[in-house]
Design an enzyme around this catalytic site. Structure first.
Site, PDB file in Angstrom:
ATOM      1  N   HIS A 135       0.810  -1.231   0.000  1.00 35.61           N
ATOM      2  CA  HIS A 135       0.000   0.000   0.000  1.00 35.61           C
ATOM      3  C   HIS A 135       0.845   1.283   0.000  1.00 35.61           C
ATOM      4  O   HIS A 135       0.332   2.342  -0.350  1.00 35.61           O
ATOM      5  CB  HIS A 135      -0.899   0.050   1.242  1.00 35.61           C
ATOM      6  CG  HIS A 135      -1.910  -1.050   1.316  1.00 35.61           C
ATOM      7  ND1 HIS A 135      -2.806  -1.308   0.300  1.00 35.61           N
ATOM      8  CD2 HIS A 135      -2.173  -1.968   2.290  1.00 35.61           C
ATOM      9  CE1 HIS A 135      -3.581  -2.324   0.655  1.00 35.61           C
ATOM     10  NE2 HIS A 135      -3.211  -2.757   1.850  1.00 35.61           N
ATOM     11  N   ASP A 170      -3.158 -11.019  -1.526  1.00 35.36           N
ATOM     12  CA  ASP A 170      -3.568 -10.451  -0.236  1.00 35.36           C
ATOM     13  C   ASP A 170      -5.062 -10.089  -0.322  1.00 35.36           C
ATOM     14  O   ASP A 170      -5.577  -9.800  -1.400  1.00 35.36           O
ATOM     15  CB  ASP A 170      -2.735  -9.186   0.010  1.00 35.36           C
ATOM     16  CG  ASP A 170      -2.872  -8.631   1.418  1.00 35.36           C
ATOM     17  OD1 ASP A 170      -1.967  -8.880   2.223  1.00 35.36           O
ATOM     18  OD2 ASP A 170      -3.878  -7.937   1.695  1.00 35.36           O
ATOM     19  N   HIS A 172      -6.398  -7.460   0.558  1.00 33.15           N
ATOM     20  CA  HIS A 172      -6.557  -6.038   0.221  1.00 33.15           C
ATOM     21  C   HIS A 172      -5.983  -5.736  -1.169  1.00 33.15           C
ATOM     22  O   HIS A 172      -4.988  -6.330  -1.571  1.00 33.15           O
ATOM     23  CB  HIS A 172      -5.833  -5.169   1.256  1.00 33.15           C
ATOM     24  CG  HIS A 172      -6.344  -5.335   2.651  1.00 33.15           C
ATOM     25  ND1 HIS A 172      -5.865  -6.306   3.503  1.00 33.15           N
ATOM     26  CD2 HIS A 172      -7.315  -4.667   3.333  1.00 33.15           C
ATOM     27  CE1 HIS A 172      -6.509  -6.221   4.670  1.00 33.15           C
ATOM     28  NE2 HIS A 172      -7.393  -5.237   4.589  1.00 33.15           N
ATOM     29  N   ASP A 259      -4.334 -12.946   4.681  1.00 27.65           N
ATOM     30  CA  ASP A 259      -5.508 -12.402   5.368  1.00 27.65           C
ATOM     31  C   ASP A 259      -6.809 -12.742   4.632  1.00 27.65           C
ATOM     32  O   ASP A 259      -7.875 -12.255   4.987  1.00 27.65           O
ATOM     33  CB  ASP A 259      -5.367 -10.882   5.596  1.00 27.65           C
ATOM     34  CG  ASP A 259      -4.874 -10.132   4.375  1.00 27.65           C
ATOM     35  OD1 ASP A 259      -4.698 -10.752   3.311  1.00 27.65           O
ATOM     36  OD2 ASP A 259      -4.658  -8.901   4.485  1.00 27.65           O
TER      37      ASP A 259
HETATM   38 ZN   LIG Z   1      -4.069  -7.353   3.441  1.00 29.79          ZN
END
Ligand SMILES: [Zn+2]
Length: 373
Positions: A135, A170, A172, A259
């Site tokens: 990120h 991931d 996200h 995750d």
């Molecule tokens: Zn994540």
């Protein structure tokens, strides 16, 4: 015979601060210890490699000088810099802590070490499970990520004239990596994630396909909450192998956040270790040369098991399901693979399937034509 490296040393877990911090560094140590309990580093084909720190020049290939200076200043405990300007705050995702510059540069150094080992042909695959800061932006921290080791390592590989495909599993969206290469066809980025309509960072729609010469080289497969192993692997198979084969990279860089697991407290995807292994096995098939980094994963009983399974697949070893006694006694984990599966209401499953079908249709319509597919 395939050769592998696991890049790790204690310096990567030096981050010690609040007890309940989500990006708990001990998850790195638990993983390393579990792999050691399985005797993962006992062969000449699987080496434990100590990383170096990244130097400032490496950080500046992606980050602004202002931001690098600010991280250094916060790291020393000086408060004259404006934390909010760089998206740091004491109570949000990106707290400031002493020594943050050192540990963050070590993480970047570890991913660069993995990239070098692979690029120089010393190994076929290298795994830095402390990496995966997907990120982080050029001028600010985001979503627990301070420096974007992924982007820095990909730029390093591009500098060696290599063609790179990046796959991010991931939960996200890989916004920082996508943004870094949004206008170029020199990196194909593919992110599978829980839809940004629900989860941070809010982006990652199929319509985000890149700009200019990068059009068709940013690929997003958003998924609905409660997407399970079956739907996830189906979606992966519809898109990823075709695009990667057509792109024909020299090296695959993958972010292996776990995750997506159904027990993860921060997301709503519903994968089990079986689904996660399925993903890693597929990546193994696709990867000519492979640089792997970690990422998210916030349930302690899950993370060490997932990354141990992942490294096993990288080195073609099938770990026994019974966790070695020494480790069981320390941490209480008994089985490597999940023994239970979440049960899904058929209505929810139908909705997750419909959502995945829509994402797949979007990618096929918007991206495939750029690849002659
Ligand atoms: Zn994540």
């Amino acid at each position: 015979m395939r050769k592998a490296a696991f890049v790790y040393d204690e310096g990567l877990v030096a981050r010690t601060m609040v007890e309940d911090e989500e990006f708990n560094p001990s998850r790195l140590k638990y993983t390393y210890e579990l792999l050691r309990a399985y005797r993962a580093f006992n062969k000449s084909t699987s080496r434990l490699v100590v990383p170096d720190k990244a130097d400032e020049a490496a950080l500046l290939t992606f980050h602004t000088r202002d931001y690098v200076e600010a991280v250094r200043c916060f790291s020393r405990g000086e408060r004259m810099c404006d934390a909010a300007k760089f998206n740091f705050s004491d109570y949000g995702d990106n707290p400031v802590f002493p020594g943050m510059y050192e540990v963050s540069t070590r993480i970047v150094g570890a991913t660069l070490k993995a990239a070098d080992l692979v690029a120089e042909g010393k190994v076929d695959v290298a795994f830095n499970h402390s990496g995966g800061g997907h990120h982080a932006a050029p001028n600010c921290a985001s979503g627990f990520c301070i420096f974007n080791d992924v982007v820095i390592a990909i730029k390093h590989l591009l500098g060696k004239g290599l063609r790179v495909a990046y796959i991010d599993v991931d939960a996200h969206h890989a916004d920082g990596v996508q943004n870094a290469f949004y206008d170029t066809d020199r990196v194909l980025t593919i992110s599978l994630h829980e839809t940004g309509r629900i989860l941070f960072p809010g982006t990652g729609e199929p319509s985000e396909i890149g700009v200019g010469s990068g059009r068709g080289y940013s690929v997003n497969i958003p998924l609905a909450p409660y997407t399970d192993d079956e739907i996830y692997l189906w979606a992966f198979d519809q898109i990823v192998p075709k695009l990667v084969e057509s792109y024909n990279p020299d090296v695959l860089v993958t972010q292996l956040g776990c995750d997506t697991h159904y027990l993860d407290p921060m997301t709503q995807l519903n994968l089990t270790t079986e689904g996660y292994e399925g993903v890693i096995k597929r990546l193994r098939q696709l990867a000519p040369k492979w640089v792997a980094v970690g990422g998210g994963g916030y349930e302690m009983s899950v993370v060490a098991r997932c990354w141990t399974l992942a490294y096993g697949i990288m080195i073609d070893r099938e770990w026994p399901n019974e966790i070695p006694r020494s480790y069981q006694e320390l941490y209480g984990l008994k089985r490597l693979r999940d023994t239970e599966k979440p049960r899904l209401d058929s209505r929810i499953k139908k909705e997750a399937r419909r959502f995945a079908e829509e994402s797949i249709a979007g990618v096929r319509r918007l991206v495939f034509p750029y690849h002659g597919l």
